[in-house]
Write an enzyme that holds these catalytic residues in place. Structure first.
Site, short mmCIF file in Angstrom:
data_model
loop_
_atom_site.label_atom_id
_atom_site.label_comp_id
_atom_site.label_asym_id
_atom_site.label_seq_id
_atom_site.Cartn_x
_atom_site.Cartn_y
_atom_site.Cartn_z
N SER A 121 1.12 6.44 2.48
CA SER A 121 1.76 7.46 3.33
C SER A 121 3.01 8.04 2.69
O SER A 121 3.74 7.36 2.00
CB SER A 121 2.15 6.86 4.68
OG SER A 121 1.04 6.29 5.30
N GLN A 133 0.85 -1.19 0.00
CA GLN A 133 0.00 0.00 0.00
C GLN A 133 0.88 1.24 0.00
O GLN A 133 1.46 1.60 1.02
CB GLN A 133 -0.87 -0.05 1.28
CG GLN A 133 -1.78 1.11 1.49
CD GLN A 133 -2.30 1.13 2.93
OE1 GLN A 133 -1.75 0.49 3.82
NE2 GLN A 133 -3.37 1.88 3.15
N GLU A 148 -6.02 8.88 17.47
CA GLU A 148 -6.68 10.20 17.45
C GLU A 148 -7.56 10.35 16.21
O GLU A 148 -8.67 10.88 16.30
CB GLU A 148 -5.62 11.32 17.46
CG GLU A 148 -4.90 11.50 18.79
CD GLU A 148 -3.79 10.48 19.03
OE1 GLU A 148 -3.51 9.68 18.10
OE2 GLU A 148 -3.22 10.46 20.12
N SER A 197 4.73 -1.10 4.43
CA SER A 197 4.93 -2.48 4.88
C SER A 197 5.06 -3.41 3.69
O SER A 197 4.43 -3.17 2.65
CB SER A 197 3.74 -2.95 5.73
OG SER A 197 3.50 -2.04 6.77
N GLU A 243 -8.89 -1.72 5.53
CA GLU A 243 -7.78 -1.74 6.48
C GLU A 243 -8.29 -1.68 7.91
O GLU A 243 -7.90 -2.47 8.76
CB GLU A 243 -6.86 -0.55 6.21
CG GLU A 243 -5.74 -0.41 7.24
CD GLU A 243 -4.62 0.52 6.78
OE1 GLU A 243 -4.92 1.50 6.08
OE2 GLU A 243 -3.48 0.24 7.13
#
Ligand SMILES: Cc1cc2nc3c(=O)[nH]c(=O)nc-3n(C[C@H](O)[C@H](O)[C@H](O)COP(=O)(O)OP(=O)(O)OC[C@H]3O[C@@H](n4cnc5c(N)ncnc54)[C@H](O)[C@@H]3O)c2cc1C
Lengths: 336, 424
Positions: free
Chosen positions: B146, B143, B388, B178, B261
């Site tokens: 990020s 994936q 968060e 990952s 996910e």
């Protein structure tokens, strides 16, 4: 020892010098000469609380590995021991034993801050139980005797510590009764460790504050999100609380019983503060916090390792809780 | 007459008996004091060992696939069985009784997140090409979302994709990816139109990880392993037919992946960690440490169990929905939050029972091994959307609370960049 005899300006100056000293210290370097140059002995004599707390706070902040803790223990133990032949280290209890030296028996376990080859003699404390009475006796071994039992500590932290375990070497001399010296030494070491843990916490918290101010997501510094700033503020609360308990522990050093309790309490609170602070420091860093890319992981693992020396927070909480319930009249808080 | 499910169970048993060894303990209980003393969530193996384990995972997935258990709910066209999610769960339960390679490297991201995204958004010939390969264990997917300055604020990805003939040319950097070191393909979010608001100018491309210009560099985790990476993309050419969804419509594609996910983190593949935190194993831990009679410990064990049971139930619900083709809603964040919390609490519970032996390796079985788990749990509160962010999603999308002030998601991405309110 209630009064701080060093004024604020002197203190700032000293802090700066000690910080520089640690910054310049090579890995595995010896603090001694540099401290002598600073005239540390005088400072320590004048105001041991401030001096010790300052030194260990800075050690924690810089993540340095030195044998300063040995010096703290030896300051209490040397008076009851035969004169040293060269440099000395102290075998610390293995983490599972908290602050109690390994029991008398055929095996010996413990932790050394540095490999046995770096000193001439090693002081080994042993707990004896006779008729329900607990006493500590001391041996001084030539360092090479313990060398075959020593292995580098594997795991959490690479502070250079060494575990010792194996068949107990025979005593080189009559065992020396420690009297109250071991208790006093352990208390002094717990106060020093509490300061060191809080030094690592302070440094990590500052790094997190800077990161939260610099790191932008959603168009603004993440520090502007309350969820983030509240974590940092809680960290400060934990840090200040633990610092307060440590300061109060220095006020009762003349009363052996009180000193023991107060030092354990200071170490407990420092251990709890690091658990809380490190968790939040990691979270505030996001993925960077759980990687070895940044510096955060070094503070996290060092603080966890310091926590388990001479009584980890869980062990201390349990043993203090037990003692409070079983021993009438023990109220460490009230005695501060 | 045996029901259809009985028959399914019988064939699954037959398959497993013929191809795997049944665990000696009960269902999924590793025996205390026996076998490998490791409780990992992320791999902490050296690369050679890691590569060997990945090969085993691929081989086992291939065996599953060839025997009709590789994609129980998947469309027949891509080698699936088109059976219900219940069949799938039943199969998972049966397989847990056997000692088979952990297939997390394939399933957590590739089969759990990227596969469903391809199924929902790719063109037919791309599905033909990749889905069977993925479910057969040949293609591992990663994936590529990020970036250094787009973490929680994922919609501000900056990796550029520029159209050139039938191709896109991709330039940029991804991070924390990952399994990229094992992957054949990666789903990459790219900025294709900086003049649109940030959620609107993103396009999702399926990148061939062996294409020229793709460079993978390992990053190490605090727990020791190097299972996430930086991925540098320099002039990487991606054919337009490898685009998922519309041009500038990549955010919708990303949402499919993210929903999957959140619902699958913890759903599967937790492997040894999940077994270590199972009730029987924890009971053994208490027994070995003389803590069975401690009231406070018992209470915490029960609380841990109750929390795990609740999470497991929610996860099963989510997996059922997913495998039945329904998108789970924002409430998937509940189980993601709970899962990370349970694993953290479980690791701390074990830490408390084991005591300081956890930190220094004394060689005693069942003590230091918990350290890897303890060091892994903080990552679970971050990956797949931080704690968060999960709470923000629940607050805004489920509870209907207003957004936090001054998050600008309307202005063109380019202007936000220029005005220094980067990332908005
Ligand atoms: C083990 C691991 C594996 C990963 N694997 C992958 C992968 O395969 N592919 C991939 O694309 N990514 C992957 N990631 C990255 C992951 O998705 C990001 O780390 C995550 O989204 C958070 O981004 P960040 O790390 O940049 O933290 P930041 O976004 O910088 O967050 C830092 C802190 O600020 C807080 N914060 C940010 N915004 C807000 C807000 N609005 N309100 C309140 N708090 C806020 C966060 O909660 C956090 O505590 C992985 C991460 C980890 C740890």
């Amino acid at each position: 020892m209630t009064t701080t005899s060093l004024d604020a300006a002197t203190l700032d100056l000293l802090t700066g010098s000690v910080r520089e000293l640690f910054a310049a210290l090579p890995a595995g370097g010896d603090l001694g000469p540099a401290l002598d140059e600073l005239g540390w002995a005088e400072v320590a004599a004048e105001d041991p609380a401030t001096a010790t707390t300052l030194l260990f706070t800075e050690q924690g902040r810089s993540l340095a590995c030195t044998r300063a803790l040995d010096a703290v223990l030896l300051a209490e133990l040397d008076p009851v021991l035969p004169p040293a032949r060269g440099t000395r280290a102290v075998l610390l209890p293995t983490p599972a034993d908290g602050d109690e030296p390994s029991r008398h028996g055929s095996t010996l376990t413990g932790v050394l801050l540095a490999p046995p080859g770096t000193v001439d003699e090693i002081v080994v404390a042993t707990t004896h139980l006779a008729d329900g009475e607990r006493s500590v006796q001391l041996d001084v071994h030539p360092a090479p005797v313990l060398a075959p039992l020593a292995h580098p500590v594997q795991g959490f932290d690479t502070a250079g510590w060494v575990t010792v375990s194996g068949a107990r070497p025979s005593s080189p001399h009559e065992r020396i009764p420690a009297g109250t010296a071991w208790t006093a030494a352990a208390a002094a070491a717990q106060r020093a460790l509490a300061a060191e843990i809080l030094g690592t916490c302070d440094a990590a918290l500052r790094i997190a504050v800077r990161h939260a101010s610099d790191r932008r997501q959603f168009g603004r510094p993440i520090a502007e999100f309350q969820a983030v700033r509240h974590r940092l503020a809680e960290g400060l609360v934990a840090l200040e609380g633990a610092r307060g308990v440590l300061r109060s522990a220095w006020e009762v050093t003349d009363d052996p019983g009180g000193a023991m309790w107060a030092a354990a309490l200071a170490k407990l609170q420092a251990g709890r503060a690091q658990a809380r602070i490190m968790r939040d420091v990691v979270q505030v860093h996001g993925a960077m916090g759980v990687s070895r890319e940044g510096s955060v992981h070094r503070y996290v693992s060092r603080a966890a390792a310091l926590d388990v020396l001479l009584g980890g927070r869980r062990l201390l909480a349990e043993s203090m809780g037990t003692a409070m319930l079983l021993t009438a009249g023990i109220d460490p808080v009230a005695r501060l | 007459m045996p029901s259809e499910m009985d028959e399914f169970v019988a064939t699954a048993r037959e398959f497993l008996d013929a191809n795997a060894t049944r665990r000696s303990g009960s269902a999924d209980l590793p025996e205390w004091g026996v076998g490998e003393d490791r409780i990992t969530y992320f791999s902490t193996d050296p690369p050679e060992v890691d590569a060997a384990k990945v090969a085993e995972s691929r081989a086992w997935q291939r065996t599953r696939y060839e025997n009709g258990f590789g994609w129980v709910t998947g469309p027949r066209a891509y080698g699936g069985r088109e059976l219900s999610t219940l069949h799938d769960l039943v199969y998972d339960g049966l397989e847990a009784e056997y000692d088979v390679p952990d297939t997390g490297v394939l399933s957590l991201i590739g089969l759990g997140m990227i596969g469903p995204t391809i199924l929902a958004h790719a063109r037919d010939h791309i599905k033909d090409r990749y889905l069977p390969a993925m479910y057969r264990g040949d293609a591992i997917a990663c994936q590529l979302f990020s970036e250094p300055s787009a973490g929680s604020d994922l919609a501000s990805v900056e990796t550029r994709a520029v159209r050139d003939g039938d191709d896109w040319v991709v330039d940029g950097q991804k991070v924390w990816t990952s399994v990229a070191q094992h992957a054949q393909i990666g789903l990459c979010l790219c900025r294709t139109n900086p003049d649109l608001p940030k959620h609107k100018g993103i396009t999702a491309l399926l990148v061939d990880m062996s294409a020229p210009g793709v460079e993978v560099r390992p990053l190490r985790q605090m727990s020791g392993g190097a299972d996430f990476n930086e991925v540098f993309l320099t002039g990487v050419r991606v054919p337009d037919d490898h685009r998922l969804g519309e041009v500038d419509g990549g955010w919708r594609v990303a949402l499919t992946t993210l929903m999957n996910e959140r619902a699958t983190v913890g759903g599967e593949g937790a492997g040894p960690a999940a077994r270590a935190l199972s009730l029987p194993f924890l009971t053994e831990l208490l027994r070995a440490n003389g803590r069975l009679d401690d009231g406070a410990t018992r209470r915490r064990l029960a609380e841990l169990y109750a929390d795990q049971a609740a999470t497991e139930y929610l996860n099963h619900q989510a997996i059922r929905k997913l495998r039945a083709g329904t998108q789970p809603g924002p409430e998937a964040s509940v189980s993601k939050l709970m899962y990370a919390r349970n694993l953290t609490r479980g690791a701390h519970f074990a830490a408390e029972v084991v005591g300081p032996r956890l930190i220094a390796d004394t060689g005693e079985w069942g003590t230091y091994s918990w350290t890897e788990l303890l060091l892994s749990t903080p990552a679970l509160r971050i990956l797949g959307g931080t704690e968060e962010i999960m709470k923000n999603i629940l607050a805004e999308r489920v509870l209907g609370l207003p957004k936090e002030p001054s998050i600008d998601s309307r202005s063109p991405f380019r202007e936000l960049r220029r005005s220094g309110t980067a990332g908005s």
